[in-house]
Scaffold this motif. Structure first.
Motif, PDB file in Angstrom:
ATOM      1  N   GLU A 202       2.853  -3.767   5.183  1.00 26.85           N
ATOM      2  CA  GLU A 202       2.822  -2.398   4.683  1.00 26.85           C
ATOM      3  C   GLU A 202       4.245  -1.922   4.375  1.00 26.85           C
ATOM      4  OE1 GLU A 202      -0.940  -1.217   7.621  1.00 26.85           O
ATOM      5  OE2 GLU A 202       1.006  -0.214   7.840  1.00 26.85           O
TER       6      GLU A 202
ATOM      7  N   GLY B 170       6.108   1.906   3.171  1.00 27.94           N
ATOM      8  CA  GLY B 170       5.868   3.305   2.844  1.00 27.94           C
ATOM      9  C   GLY B 170       7.004   4.209   3.268  1.00 27.94           C
TER      10      GLY B 170
ATOM     11  N   PRO C 297       2.262   7.663   4.115  1.00 28.82           N
ATOM     12  CA  PRO C 297       1.514   6.913   3.103  1.00 28.82           C
ATOM     13  C   PRO C 297       2.204   5.579   2.832  1.00 28.82           C
ATOM     14  CG  PRO C 297       2.781   8.674   2.081  1.00 28.82           C
ATOM     15  CD  PRO C 297       2.978   8.818   3.558  1.00 28.82           C
ATOM     16  N   PHE C 298       1.419   4.551   2.503  1.00 28.91           N
ATOM     17  CA  PHE C 298       1.999   3.226   2.308  1.00 28.91           C
ATOM     18  C   PHE C 298       1.179   2.424   1.304  1.00 28.91           C
ATOM     19  CE2 PHE C 298      -0.794   2.999   6.052  1.00 28.91           C
ATOM     20  CZ  PHE C 298      -1.644   1.959   5.706  1.00 28.91           C
ATOM     21  N   ILE C 299       1.822   1.412   0.750  1.00 25.19           N
ATOM     22  CA  ILE C 299       1.134   0.377  -0.005  1.00 25.19           C
ATOM     23  C   ILE C 299       0.976  -0.825   0.923  1.00 25.19           C
ATOM     24  CG2 ILE C 299       1.940   1.156  -2.250  1.00 25.19           C
ATOM     25  CD1 ILE C 299       4.065  -1.031  -2.173  1.00 25.19           C
ATOM     26  N   GLN C 300      -0.047  -1.639   0.674  1.00 25.71           N
ATOM     27  CA  GLN C 300      -0.306  -2.756   1.569  1.00 25.71           C
ATOM     28  C   GLN C 300      -0.771  -3.981   0.794  1.00 25.71           C
ATOM     29  OE1 GLN C 300      -3.872  -2.803   3.979  1.00 25.71           O
ATOM     30  NE2 GLN C 300      -4.738  -1.029   2.906  1.00 25.71           N
ATOM     31  N   GLY C 301      -0.591  -5.137   1.430  1.00 30.32           N
ATOM     32  CA  GLY C 301      -1.079  -6.402   0.886  1.00 30.32           C
ATOM     33  C   GLY C 301      -1.220  -7.399   2.017  1.00 30.32           C
TER      34      GLY C 301
ATOM     35  N   VAL D 137      -4.790  -6.156  -1.941  1.00 31.75           N
ATOM     36  CA  VAL D 137      -3.719  -5.187  -2.159  1.00 31.75           C
ATOM     37  C   VAL D 137      -4.350  -3.804  -2.200  1.00 31.75           C
ATOM     38  CG1 VAL D 137      -2.160  -6.746  -3.385  1.00 31.75           C
ATOM     39  CG2 VAL D 137      -3.860  -5.448  -4.675  1.00 31.75           C
ATOM     40  N   GLY D 138      -3.609  -2.795  -1.724  1.00 29.23           N
ATOM     41  CA  GLY D 138      -4.174  -1.461  -1.725  1.00 29.23           C
ATOM     42  C   GLY D 138      -3.219  -0.415  -1.193  1.00 29.23           C
ATOM     43  N   LEU D 139      -3.788   0.697  -0.750  1.00 28.79           N
ATOM     44  CA  LEU D 139      -3.049   1.854  -0.273  1.00 28.79           C
ATOM     45  C   LEU D 139      -3.561   2.250   1.103  1.00 28.79           C
ATOM     46  CD1 LEU D 139      -3.349   4.002  -3.538  1.00 28.79           C
ATOM     47  CD2 LEU D 139      -1.403   2.558  -2.883  1.00 28.79           C
TER      48      LEU D 139
ATOM     49  N   GLY E 164      -7.277   3.036   5.280  1.00 31.19           N
ATOM     50  CA  GLY E 164      -6.799   2.193   4.200  1.00 31.19           C
ATOM     51  C   GLY E 164      -7.900   1.816   3.232  1.00 31.19           C
TER      52      GLY E 164
ATOM     53  N   ALA F   7      -8.357  -1.127  -0.082  1.00 31.51           N
ATOM     54  CA  ALA F   7      -7.745  -2.225  -0.828  1.00 31.51           C
ATOM     55  C   ALA F   7      -8.805  -2.894  -1.692  1.00 31.51           C
ATOM     56  CB  ALA F   7      -7.113  -3.238   0.123  1.00 31.51           C
TER      57      ALA F   7
END
Length: 268
Positions: free
Chosen positions: A120, A122, A135-139, A160-162, A181, A183
Motif C-alpha cells: 500500500e 498513501g 487513503p491509499f493505492i494498493q496492489g 490493484v485497487g484503492l 478496500g 480492487a
C-alpha cells in the motif's frame, strides 16, 4: 526458501530501508502505529466455491481452517515536503485442510496452502490529534495450491485497487484501526494436475478489517485483528475439447476469506 523465512526477510528488508527515514516528527499514537514491523500467528477460515454447472445442480465448495503466519511492515513520515507519507507491506501464509462438498455430488479432503502479499502507498490526513485518515493505492497477489493424492492445482492472481485506513487513539497506548478496500483481480489463472494452464477473467475484490494495537513497553506493541476478503475470478476462455462435447472453460471461482491474527510488533 521456506515461507516463514521469506516473511521474516520481507519484514527485515522493509525495516532496513525504512528505519533511517522514520524518525518521529510527531509523537502521536495514530502516526506512530504506522511505524511498525510485526509478526503474528494467523488462522484463516476460507470458503471457496466454483460455479460452472450451466445445466443446474450443486456447485463444488471448499471450506476449512488454515493456520499460518502474518508479517507486516509500515512506515509513515514527512517526505519531500509532504506530511505523513504512508507505505506498507503485508504477507501471510496459511496451510491447512479443507473439505469438499456438498456430498454426495462432491467429497474429499484437500490440503490447501495460501499465500497473500499486499503493498500500500498513501498519505495520512490528521483530522484531530487522535484521528488519522489515510487513503491509499494498493496492489499484490494471491497464490493458492490445493492438493489431493499427490495432484496439485494452483490458482493465482494479482490485484490493484484503492483503500482507506482510519486510526483512532482510544488512549495514548491503545489505537483502533479500521480498513476498507476495493480492487480488481488481474491475470488470474489456474494450472491443473493435468498441466492445463487456463486464464481467468478479471473480477472484483472487497476488503474490510478492524484491529487493535497496544503499546506494551517502550517500542514493543501487542496487536491483533480480523480481516475479511471477498473476491471473484470470472470464467476464462475456452481451454479444451472433450469428445463431442462443447469446449470447456475454467469455472468462476468465488472466495470468502476470514483471517484472525495476534502478534508482537516493534515500533520505530
Amino acid at each position: 526458501m521456506p515461507v516463514c523465512d521469506r516473511a521474516l526477510m520481507l519484514a527485515a528488508v522493509f525495516g532496513a530501508v525504512s528505519l533511517p527515514l522514520a524518525a518521529r516528527a510527531q509523537n502521536l499514537p495514530v502516526v506512530n502505529v504506522n511505524n511498525e514491523i510485526g509478526l503474528a500467528a494467523d488462522v484463516m477460515l476460507q470458503d471457496q466455491g466454483y460455479d460452472h454447472l450451466s445445466g443446474g445442480g450443486a456447485s463444488a465448495e471448499y471450506s476449512g481452517w488454515q493456520p499460518g503466519l502474518d508479517a507486516k511492515a509500515s512506515v509513515m513520515k514527512d517526505l519531500w515536503g509532504i506530511s505523513n507519507v504512508y507505505a506498507a507491506a503485508r504477507f501471510n501464509f496459511n496451510d491447512g485442510e479443507s473439505s469438499l462438498g456438498p456430498s454426495p455430488a462432491y467429497a474429499g479432503t484437500f490440503n490447501r496452502q495460501t499465500e497473500n502479499l499486499g503493498v500500500e502507498l498513501g498519505k495520512g490526513f490528521l483530522i484531530t490529534d487522535k484521528f488519522l485518515l489515510t487513503p491509499f493505492i494498493q496492489g499484490g497477489y494471491t497464490n493458492l495450491q490445493s492438493s489431493i493424492a499427490n495432484v496439485t492445482t494452483t490458482t493465482a492472481n494479482g490485484f490493484v485497487g484503492l483503500g482507506l485506513r482510519g486510526d483512532y487513539a482510544l488512549t495514548d497506548r491503545l489505537v483502533v484501526t479500521g480498513r476498507l478496500g476495493w480492487a480488481e483481480t488481474l491475470g488470474g489463472n489456474i494450472n491443473t494436475g493435468a498441466n492445463e494452464n487456463v486464464g481467468y477473467g478479471n473480477g472484483p475484490m472487497w476488503q474490510a478489517g478492524i484491529g487493535l494495537d497496544y503499546l506494551l513497553y517502550s517500542h514493543v506493541h501487542l496487536y491483533g485483528g480480523v480481516d475479511y476478503t471477498d473476491y471473484t475470478l470470472e470464467r476464462g476462455g475456452y481451454f479444451q475439447q472433450v469428445g463431442p462435447f462443447a469446449p470447456q472453460r475454467a469455472a468462476q471461482a468465488n472466495f470468502n476469506d476470514l483471517n484472525f491474527h495476534l502478534g508482537i510488533a516493534w515500533g520505530f
